[in-house]
Design a protein around this motif. Sequence first.
Motif, PDB file in Angstrom:
ATOM      1  N   SER A  16      29.870  64.767   3.564  1.00 14.40           N
ATOM      2  CA  SER A  16      31.110  64.245   4.137  1.00 14.40           C
ATOM      3  C   SER A  16      32.211  65.295   4.285  1.00 14.40           C
ATOM      4  O   SER A  16      32.900  65.327   5.312  1.00 14.40           O
ATOM      5  CB  SER A  16      31.622  63.080   3.287  1.00 14.40           C
ATOM      6  OG  SER A  16      31.900  63.513   1.960  1.00 14.40           O
ATOM      7  N   LYS A  17      32.374  66.158   3.281  1.00 13.50           N
ATOM      8  CA  LYS A  17      33.496  67.087   3.285  1.00 13.50           C
ATOM      9  C   LYS A  17      33.180  68.452   3.893  1.00 13.50           C
ATOM     10  O   LYS A  17      34.010  69.051   4.567  1.00 13.50           O
ATOM     11  CB  LYS A  17      34.012  67.285   1.851  1.00 13.50           C
ATOM     12  CG  LYS A  17      34.429  66.005   1.141  1.00 13.50           C
ATOM     13  CD  LYS A  17      35.596  65.326   1.835  1.00 13.50           C
ATOM     14  CE  LYS A  17      36.052  64.096   1.042  1.00 13.50           C
ATOM     15  NZ  LYS A  17      37.162  63.380   1.722  1.00 13.50           N
TER      16      LYS A  17
ATOM     17  N   ARG B  37      30.819  67.474   7.337  1.00 15.49           N
ATOM     18  CA  ARG B  37      31.531  66.457   8.139  1.00 15.49           C
ATOM     19  C   ARG B  37      30.563  65.645   9.014  1.00 15.49           C
ATOM     20  O   ARG B  37      30.821  65.366  10.189  1.00 15.49           O
ATOM     21  CB  ARG B  37      32.620  67.107   8.998  1.00 15.49           C
ATOM     22  CG  ARG B  37      33.678  67.811   8.162  1.00 15.49           C
ATOM     23  CD  ARG B  37      34.840  68.288   9.004  1.00 15.49           C
ATOM     24  NE  ARG B  37      35.821  69.000   8.203  1.00 15.49           N
ATOM     25  CZ  ARG B  37      36.751  68.424   7.445  1.00 15.49           C
ATOM     26  NH1 ARG B  37      36.827  67.099   7.389  1.00 15.49           N
ATOM     27  NH2 ARG B  37      37.606  69.142   6.741  1.00 15.49           N
ATOM     28  N   ILE B  38      29.443  65.303   8.419  1.00 16.28           N
ATOM     29  CA  ILE B  38      28.450  64.477   9.109  1.00 16.28           C
ATOM     30  C   ILE B  38      28.968  63.050   9.185  1.00 16.28           C
ATOM     31  O   ILE B  38      29.546  62.533   8.230  1.00 16.28           O
ATOM     32  CB  ILE B  38      27.100  64.540   8.367  1.00 16.28           C
ATOM     33  CG1 ILE B  38      26.553  65.982   8.411  1.00 16.28           C
ATOM     34  CG2 ILE B  38      26.091  63.578   8.970  1.00 16.28           C
ATOM     35  CD1 ILE B  38      25.304  66.196   7.584  1.00 16.28           C
ATOM     36  N   GLN B  39      28.782  62.412  10.312  1.00 14.73           N
ATOM     37  CA  GLN B  39      29.356  61.093  10.540  1.00 14.73           C
ATOM     38  C   GLN B  39      28.287  60.021  10.695  1.00 14.73           C
ATOM     39  O   GLN B  39      27.091  60.316  10.831  1.00 14.73           O
ATOM     40  CB  GLN B  39      30.240  61.134  11.795  1.00 14.73           C
ATOM     41  CG  GLN B  39      31.390  62.132  11.701  1.00 14.73           C
ATOM     42  CD  GLN B  39      32.211  62.202  12.970  1.00 14.73           C
ATOM     43  OE1 GLN B  39      31.871  61.577  13.977  1.00 14.73           O
ATOM     44  NE2 GLN B  39      33.305  62.953  12.926  1.00 14.73           N
ATOM     45  N   LYS B  40      28.745  58.779  10.678  1.00 20.97           N
ATOM     46  CA  LYS B  40      27.859  57.639  10.881  1.00 20.97           C
ATOM     47  C   LYS B  40      27.094  57.804  12.194  1.00 20.97           C
ATOM     48  O   LYS B  40      27.654  58.153  13.221  1.00 20.97           O
ATOM     49  CB  LYS B  40      28.688  56.348  10.916  1.00 20.97           C
ATOM     50  CG  LYS B  40      27.862  55.086  11.162  1.00 20.97           C
ATOM     51  CD  LYS B  40      28.759  53.863  11.196  1.00 20.97           C
ATOM     52  CE  LYS B  40      27.943  52.596  11.500  1.00 20.97           C
ATOM     53  NZ  LYS B  40      28.805  51.387  11.543  1.00 20.97           N
TER      54      LYS B  40
ATOM     55  N   ASP C  73      24.769  60.049  12.674  1.00 22.51           N
ATOM     56  CA  ASP C  73      24.103  61.359  12.660  1.00 22.51           C
ATOM     57  C   ASP C  73      22.827  61.278  11.830  1.00 22.51           C
ATOM     58  O   ASP C  73      22.625  60.335  11.067  1.00 22.51           O
ATOM     59  CB  ASP C  73      25.028  62.421  12.076  1.00 22.51           C
ATOM     60  CG  ASP C  73      26.200  62.734  12.992  1.00 22.51           C
ATOM     61  OD1 ASP C  73      26.112  62.391  14.186  1.00 22.51           O
ATOM     62  OD2 ASP C  73      27.198  63.311  12.503  1.00 22.51           O
TER      63      ASP C  73
ATOM     64  N   SER D 195      26.634  54.936   6.637  1.00 20.03           N
ATOM     65  CA  SER D 195      28.049  54.946   6.264  1.00 20.03           C
ATOM     66  C   SER D 195      28.343  56.205   5.462  1.00 20.03           C
ATOM     67  O   SER D 195      27.473  56.735   4.759  1.00 20.03           O
ATOM     68  CB  SER D 195      28.421  53.701   5.444  1.00 20.03           C
ATOM     69  OG  SER D 195      27.754  53.701   4.197  1.00 20.03           O
ATOM     70  N   VAL D 196      29.598  56.679   5.587  1.00 21.08           N
ATOM     71  CA  VAL D 196      30.023  57.896   4.886  1.00 21.08           C
ATOM     72  C   VAL D 196      31.321  57.609   4.146  1.00 21.08           C
ATOM     73  O   VAL D 196      32.302  57.143   4.737  1.00 21.08           O
ATOM     74  CB  VAL D 196      30.238  59.065   5.865  1.00 21.08           C
ATOM     75  CG1 VAL D 196      30.697  60.313   5.113  1.00 21.08           C
ATOM     76  CG2 VAL D 196      28.980  59.363   6.647  1.00 21.08           C
TER      77      VAL D 196
ATOM     78  N   VAL E 122      27.044  58.220   0.354  1.00 20.92           N
ATOM     79  CA  VAL E 122      26.528  58.198   1.722  1.00 20.92           C
ATOM     80  C   VAL E 122      25.284  57.319   1.764  1.00 20.92           C
ATOM     81  O   VAL E 122      24.332  57.532   1.012  1.00 20.92           O
ATOM     82  CB  VAL E 122      26.177  59.632   2.208  1.00 20.92           C
ATOM     83  CG1 VAL E 122      25.571  59.590   3.601  1.00 20.92           C
ATOM     84  CG2 VAL E 122      27.414  60.520   2.190  1.00 20.92           C
TER      85      VAL E 122
END
Length: 246
Positions: free
Chosen positions: A27-28, A31-34, A36, A53-54, A58
């Motif tokens: 996430s930080k 920065r992978i998002q929903k 992906d 979800s992130v 995760v």
Amino acid sequence: MQRYFVDEPFNEQKQLTITGESARHISKVMRIQKGDKIIVVQKEIAYLCTILSVGQDVLVEQTGETIPSPEMPIQVDIACGLPKGDKLEFIAQKGTELGMHALIPFVAERSIVKWDEKKSDKKIQRLSKIAQEAAEQSHRTFVPIISPPLSFKQLLETFPSYDAVFVADEEEAKGKRTRFADQLKKVYDSESKCILFIFGPEGGISRKEIELLKEHGALSVALGPRILRAETAPLYVLSAISYEFE
């Protein structure tokens, strides 16, 4: 595509919650998002997964696709006489990239470094973390095992677990050499193909240790006509074994 190792099993819906440092990295840092996709390795199987979800944790779900394993067809454990400085960390990282199965430090007669037992757990944890990060980077499905340092006697007691045990001998390189490739042929027909390769610290392995290793079944080999550093020799061997078997 990012790869993460997990211990927890997928649930019946083929979903899994990633927590801790791996979740933070997803996430930080990345920065992978929903929506992906990432690769999640669980029990040496690499699953292609979709991010559901992130947040602090995760949630991922299998896509139904798995990634072929790049592991070597033989198990190669590396035993190193305790070297100076950060050389053990270097071997852990690069050895992992080259397919090492386990790293076994041992106290050799010429080891200058003294292992601090009070800090042992932290050192093993650091080496294990280095190995895991290298395994993720090199897209492996197995994180090498990092063993606490063994005594020389304890090292000898591990021999029955292997199909073949080799020891790199500097003196062997000075005379009539036995080609490493020829020695490897001795394990071609073995079903499990488990190899232990032993290296000395900076000062090499003493003649007394060499003789004891041979008495217990180790094969003495030269790694070419040149003398390699303590941290270079294991990488040479792993590369040669990869070329020979892969």
